[in-house]
Write an enzyme that holds these catalytic residues in place. Structure first.
Site, PDB file in Angstrom:
ATOM      1  N   GLU A 178     117.990  42.689 116.250  1.00 25.02           N
ATOM      2  CA  GLU A 178     117.013  42.025 115.380  1.00 25.02           C
ATOM      3  C   GLU A 178     116.129  43.024 114.642  1.00 25.02           C
ATOM      4  O   GLU A 178     115.440  42.667 113.697  1.00 25.02           O
ATOM      5  CB  GLU A 178     116.104  41.110 116.220  1.00 25.02           C
ATOM      6  N   PHE A 282     117.075  39.943 108.770  1.00 21.59           N
ATOM      7  CA  PHE A 282     118.076  40.838 109.362  1.00 21.59           C
ATOM      8  C   PHE A 282     118.386  40.404 110.791  1.00 21.59           C
ATOM      9  O   PHE A 282     117.477  40.193 111.599  1.00 21.59           O
ATOM     10  CB  PHE A 282     117.535  42.268 109.364  1.00 21.59           C
ATOM     11  N   LYS A 478     124.774  53.266  82.223  1.00 22.31           N
ATOM     12  CA  LYS A 478     123.512  52.763  82.772  1.00 22.31           C
ATOM     13  C   LYS A 478     123.862  51.562  83.642  1.00 22.31           C
ATOM     14  O   LYS A 478     124.371  50.566  83.146  1.00 22.31           O
ATOM     15  CB  LYS A 478     122.584  52.362  81.622  1.00 22.31           C
ATOM     16  N   ASN A 482     119.442  43.119  87.596  1.00 17.64           N
ATOM     17  CA  ASN A 482     118.284  42.484  86.981  1.00 17.64           C
ATOM     18  C   ASN A 482     117.715  41.239  87.656  1.00 17.64           C
ATOM     19  O   ASN A 482     117.156  40.389  86.978  1.00 17.64           O
ATOM     20  CB  ASN A 482     118.602  42.152  85.523  1.00 17.64           C
ATOM     21  N   CYS A 528     119.211  51.719  87.249  1.00 10.88           N
ATOM     22  CA  CYS A 528     118.242  50.843  86.594  1.00 10.88           C
ATOM     23  C   CYS A 528     118.214  49.528  87.360  1.00 10.88           C
ATOM     24  O   CYS A 528     119.240  49.063  87.838  1.00 10.88           O
ATOM     25  CB  CYS A 528     118.672  50.604  85.148  1.00 10.88           C
ATOM     26  N   GLY A 531     114.318  48.371  84.858  1.00  8.72           N
ATOM     27  CA  GLY A 531     113.516  49.593  84.921  1.00  8.72           C
ATOM     28  C   GLY A 531     113.608  50.159  86.325  1.00  8.72           C
ATOM     29  O   GLY A 531     114.689  50.383  86.854  1.00  8.72           O
ATOM     30  N   ASP A 536     115.112  54.702  94.447  1.00  7.24           N
ATOM     31  CA  ASP A 536     115.066  55.185  95.821  1.00  7.24           C
ATOM     32  C   ASP A 536     116.058  56.329  95.975  1.00  7.24           C
ATOM     33  O   ASP A 536     116.945  56.517  95.148  1.00  7.24           O
ATOM     34  CB  ASP A 536     115.345  54.039  96.798  1.00  7.24           C
ATOM     35  N   GLU A 616     108.643  60.343  59.914  1.00  7.57           N
ATOM     36  CA  GLU A 616     108.732  60.064  61.358  1.00  7.57           C
ATOM     37  C   GLU A 616     109.996  60.686  61.950  1.00  7.57           C
ATOM     38  O   GLU A 616     109.984  61.234  63.049  1.00  7.57           O
ATOM     39  CB  GLU A 616     108.747  58.550  61.608  1.00  7.57           C
TER      40      GLU A 616
HETATM   41  C1  GLA Z   1     116.947  45.543  82.002  1.00  8.57           C
HETATM   42  C2  GLA Z   1     116.810  47.016  81.716  1.00  8.57           C
HETATM   43  C3  GLA Z   1     116.566  47.231  80.251  1.00  8.57           C
HETATM   44  C4  GLA Z   1     117.715  46.640  79.466  1.00  8.57           C
HETATM   45  C5  GLA Z   1     117.879  45.186  79.820  1.00  8.57           C
HETATM   46  C6  GLA Z   1     119.130  44.597  79.196  1.00  8.57           C
HETATM   47  O1  GLA Z   1     115.757  44.866  81.846  1.00  8.57           O
HETATM   48  O2  GLA Z   1     115.790  47.575  82.480  1.00  8.57           O
HETATM   49  O3  GLA Z   1     116.405  48.583  79.964  1.00  8.57           O
HETATM   50  O4  GLA Z   1     118.875  47.355  79.764  1.00  8.57           O
HETATM   51  O5  GLA Z   1     117.971  44.980  81.216  1.00  8.57           O
HETATM   52  O6  GLA Z   1     119.305  43.295  79.493  1.00  8.57           O
END
Ligand code: GLA
Length: 731
Positions: A178, A282, A478, A482, A528, A531, A536, A616
């Site tokens: 546990e 867990f 990447k 999410n 990612c 973000g 970790d 720019e």
């Molecule tokens: C997440 C990522 C972003 C972008 C979106 C796309 O929020 O952190 O940078 O890639 O997904 O859906």
């Protein structure tokens, strides 16, 4: 040898260059924690233990009538349940008959060269010829014959001890595990502060410092990932500890799932620190012959304040963690399409953005979300990893070719762990997501989570992602995640195993990453989770850089990057210049300052250069040139936090110094301004006090001692949100 056992005093001593960690076998066979801190001679520390008859502190059976021996107040390495210690234990089990008592007595030990292997999970590795040894102490529960094996890997020069525990069922009965903490440290006193890093989506890892109070204080995650809300890193420090002085102890858990870190100040003002998998959600069934391993906990001590502690972790994470060859390389300056186009693009638009990026000096173009399936918004498409021909008519291979022709590398976004209900994959395999039988599934960002505790789902993912990589000709991926996990229930496991799903998901993810990421060493992977929701060390083992936050506001980022820097080096923090007004906060900050902040990490852009003026774009070209000049110092140098953005509201400053102290980059961002303002100064750090430095754009030369003690003035001409970067070079 960094590990010694003294048979006379029954003491284990783990020694690094600057630290000692001592344990002792008690007269009844328990393993007691004796000391962790500055290096001390190997000596019997028995005199530190207090044996007294204390009311309501029970005595183990083997102590007979000795009422002075109780686990209730003795400092322990591995606290067991229901045997007299009322603090939270390191382990909790339920035996087949419903009993829960467990007692671990030292049954033997082994010392071997090299780092311990953490089965199925990432762990630290030996780097080159450095001295690394591992001690395993076996604690046996004499009644059940269940063993706890405590692992201590000592990285002598790095001043680090990495721990793990295996619970092995050598008995004849099932047991239900546990709770199994990766590490428990009992301090004899408790006048400490706890520092941890909490936050939320788009505002991760804000530094918090609290006084350790009576009772239990816990941080952690139950979201299935290490989370935006709390990072699996914490520091205990003396009250007077600051960046430059005082003792502090760091604890970093190499795990990407539910975790718990806990301080407990007990009745005698002693402090217990624990870290490991979160026991909430867990429960693991161990049949005879089976074992369970807890993830690695990395401990470090610094006697020279928080900067010293950060430097230990930074070096360790740079040299002993990541498996990616990119760890040692400078990373390409990229432009990511997300804030430039979101879902609204076709191949022509993407190619025109890419062309403008190439013209700006960008080295890699990354096509973010929206290129696959029916992905015109975030309601659909996850799981269908074939190119959306309505948007990318030329196909992904051709797109990649065209980007390469522009002289840039090509990168692609994927979110393989997820599934949209509106997807072919879902229509074919509605049972492949995590959900409870007979109940509607909870959605997050309209999507469901694939059941990575299932072998068939993992195998499918390995094949699918490898196929995307082959098709795309990408040099960068990447890997996003999410949403938080809700119903952790798997269709392929019996009811007695459902408490294992959260952990099995993490193991499944590591397995997929082993087979996809480690088999593509030529590809740079970026982690990612909206973000920095899965920032970790375990992710850094696979992916040398992580998108630090979905918040690209340069002023908010100062705090996010500040908090992140306590454990993680700048070479892990992906940071981009985006447009103004900023999409998350509406704030406008000069382009120069957006560049300065993004150069606090792995530098890139996240905007549409076709919408920028020539002036720019020229400024961006200059930023890229400047970044290139200092990239090595930023990536490989020692990082110094010169201000605390929570205390100093006027400006935030930080500095990177090359390992030989010859080159440095100082960055200052003005965060607030008052009329007729005071003259403020910033004192540099890490320079050689006996050498002289030239400062870019300044006349003369300045002694390192002077710059570190008197500092330099923050120019009065800087307005709110203005910034300054100053390069220094030893003469
Ligand atoms: C997440 C990522 C972003 C972008 C979106 C796309 O929020 O952190 O940078 O890639 O997904 O859906």
């Amino acid at each position: 040898m960094a590990i010694k056992y003294n048979a006379d005093t029954k003491t284990f001593a783990l020694e690094t260059a600057d630290t000692s960690y001592l344990m002792k076998v008690s007269r009844y066979g328990n393993l007691l924690h004796m000391y962790y801190g500055a290096k001390i001679p190997d000596q019997d520390l028995d005199y530190l233990l207090s044996f007294q008859d204390r009311g309501f502190s029970p005595n183990p059976n083997e102590a007979g009538n000795d009422r002075t021996f109780s686990l209730d107040f003795l400092p322990q390495e591995f606290s067991t349940d229901r045997s007299g210690d009322y603090r939270t234990p390191s382990v909790e089990v339920i035996w087949g008959d419903g009993g829960t008592a467990f007692s671990g007595k030292v049954a033997g030990y082994e010392i071997s060269p090299g780092a311990a292997e953490i089965k199925g999970m990432p762990g630290l590795q030996k780097n080159g010829k450095e001295q690394v040894d591992t001690l395993v102490i076996r604690l046996e529960d004499p009644v059940s014959r269940v063993e706890a094996k405590l692992f201590y890997t000592v990285f002598e020069e790095k001043n680090v001890i990495a721990r793990s525990v295996i619970l092995a069922n050598y008995g004849t009965r099932d047991l239900r595990l546990e709770r199994l903490m990766s590490g428990t440290v009992d301090f004899r006193d408790s006048e400490y502060d706890l520092i941890y890093f909490s936050g939320r989506h788009t505002m991760e890892r804000e530094m918090r410092r609290i006084s350790v109070a009576d009772g239990i204080h816990s941080i952690g995650s139950t979201r299935g990932s290490s989370s935006h809300q709390y990072n699996p890193f914490a520091i205990l420090c003396e009250k007077n500890c600051d960046e430059d002085k005082g003792q502090c102890w760091g604890f970093s858990l190499v795990y990407s799932g539910n975790f718990l870190m806990e301080t407990e100040k007990d009745q005698y003002k002693q402090l217990r620190f624990q870290a490991g998998i979160n026991p909430k959600g867990f429960s693991f069934l161990l049949e005879p012959g089976e074992e369970f391993q807890a993830p690695q906990l990395i401990m470090a001590w610094s006697g020279s304040g928080l900067t010293g502690l950060s430097h230990i972790y930074h070096r360790l994470f740079r040299e002993n963690l990541s498996r990616s060859p990119y760890q040692k390389k400078l990373r390409p300056v990229l432009l990511n399409s997300w804030e430039a186009a979101y879902f609204d693009f076709d191949d022509e638009k993407i190619l025109s953005i890419a062309k403008a990026a190439a013209d700006m000096g960008v080295e890699m173009f990354v096509l973010d979300d929206g290129w696959f399936g029916k992905r015109n918004d975030d309601c659909s498409g996850l799981g269908d990893w074939t190119v959306n021909r309505e948007k990318i008519k030329i196909g992904i291979g051709k797109m990649s070719e065209k980007i390469h022709e522009m002289g840039m590398k090509f990168g692609l976004w994927i979110e393989p762990e997820m599934i949209s209900e509106d997807s072919e994959l879902y229509r074919q395999h509605p049972d492949w997501c995590l959900r409870e039988p007979g109940r509607p599934a909870t959605r997050g960002r309209y999507q469901l989570v694939l059941d990575l505790s299932r072998e068939d789902v993992c195998e499918y993912l390995i094949e699918t992602i490898n196929h995307i990589l082959d098709q795309a000709g990408a040099e960068y991926i990447k890997w996003d995640m999410n949403r938080s996990i809700t119903e952790a229930w798997s269709g392929l496991l019996g009811r007695e195993h459902q408490g294992e799903v959260f952990h099995r998901y993490v193991l499944g993810l590591y397995h997929v990453m082993d087979r996809v990421i480690l088999t593509h060493p030529d590809i740079l992977f970026c982690g990612c989770s909206g973000g920095g929701g899965r920032y970790d060390p375990a992710m850094l083992y696979y992916q040398p850089q992580i998108w630090c936050s979905d918040n690209t506001d340069a002023i908010n980022r100062l705090k996010i990057q500040y908090g992140t820097s306590f454990a993680y080096p700048p070479c892990t923090m992906e940071a981009h210049v985006s447009v103004c007004p900023n999409h998350q906060t509406g704030r406008s900050v000069p382009l120069h300052t957006r560049g300065v902040t993004a150069m606090g990490g792995v530098f890139g852009y996240e905007l549409d250069p076709t919408k920028m003026t020539e002036e720019e774009k020229e400024q961006c070209r200059e930023q890229i040139r400047f970044y290139r000049k200092y990239a090595k110092v930023i990536m490989e140098g020692d990082y110094y936090r010169l201000t605390d953005p929570y205390e100093n509201r006027y400006f935030t400053a930080w500095e990177s110094v090359s390992p030989d102290g010859k080159k440095a980059l100082l960055s200052i961002v003005v965060t607030d301004k008052e009329g007729n303002d005071a003259q403020r100064y910033v004192k540099l750090k890490g320079l050689n006090p006996d050498e002289y430095y030239r400062i870019d754009g300044w006349k003369g030369k300045f002694s390192g001692r002077l710059l570190m003690n008197a500092g330099i003035p923050v120019p009065e001409s800087l307005r709110e949100y203005d910034s300054l970067q100053i390069g220094l070079k030893m003469v």
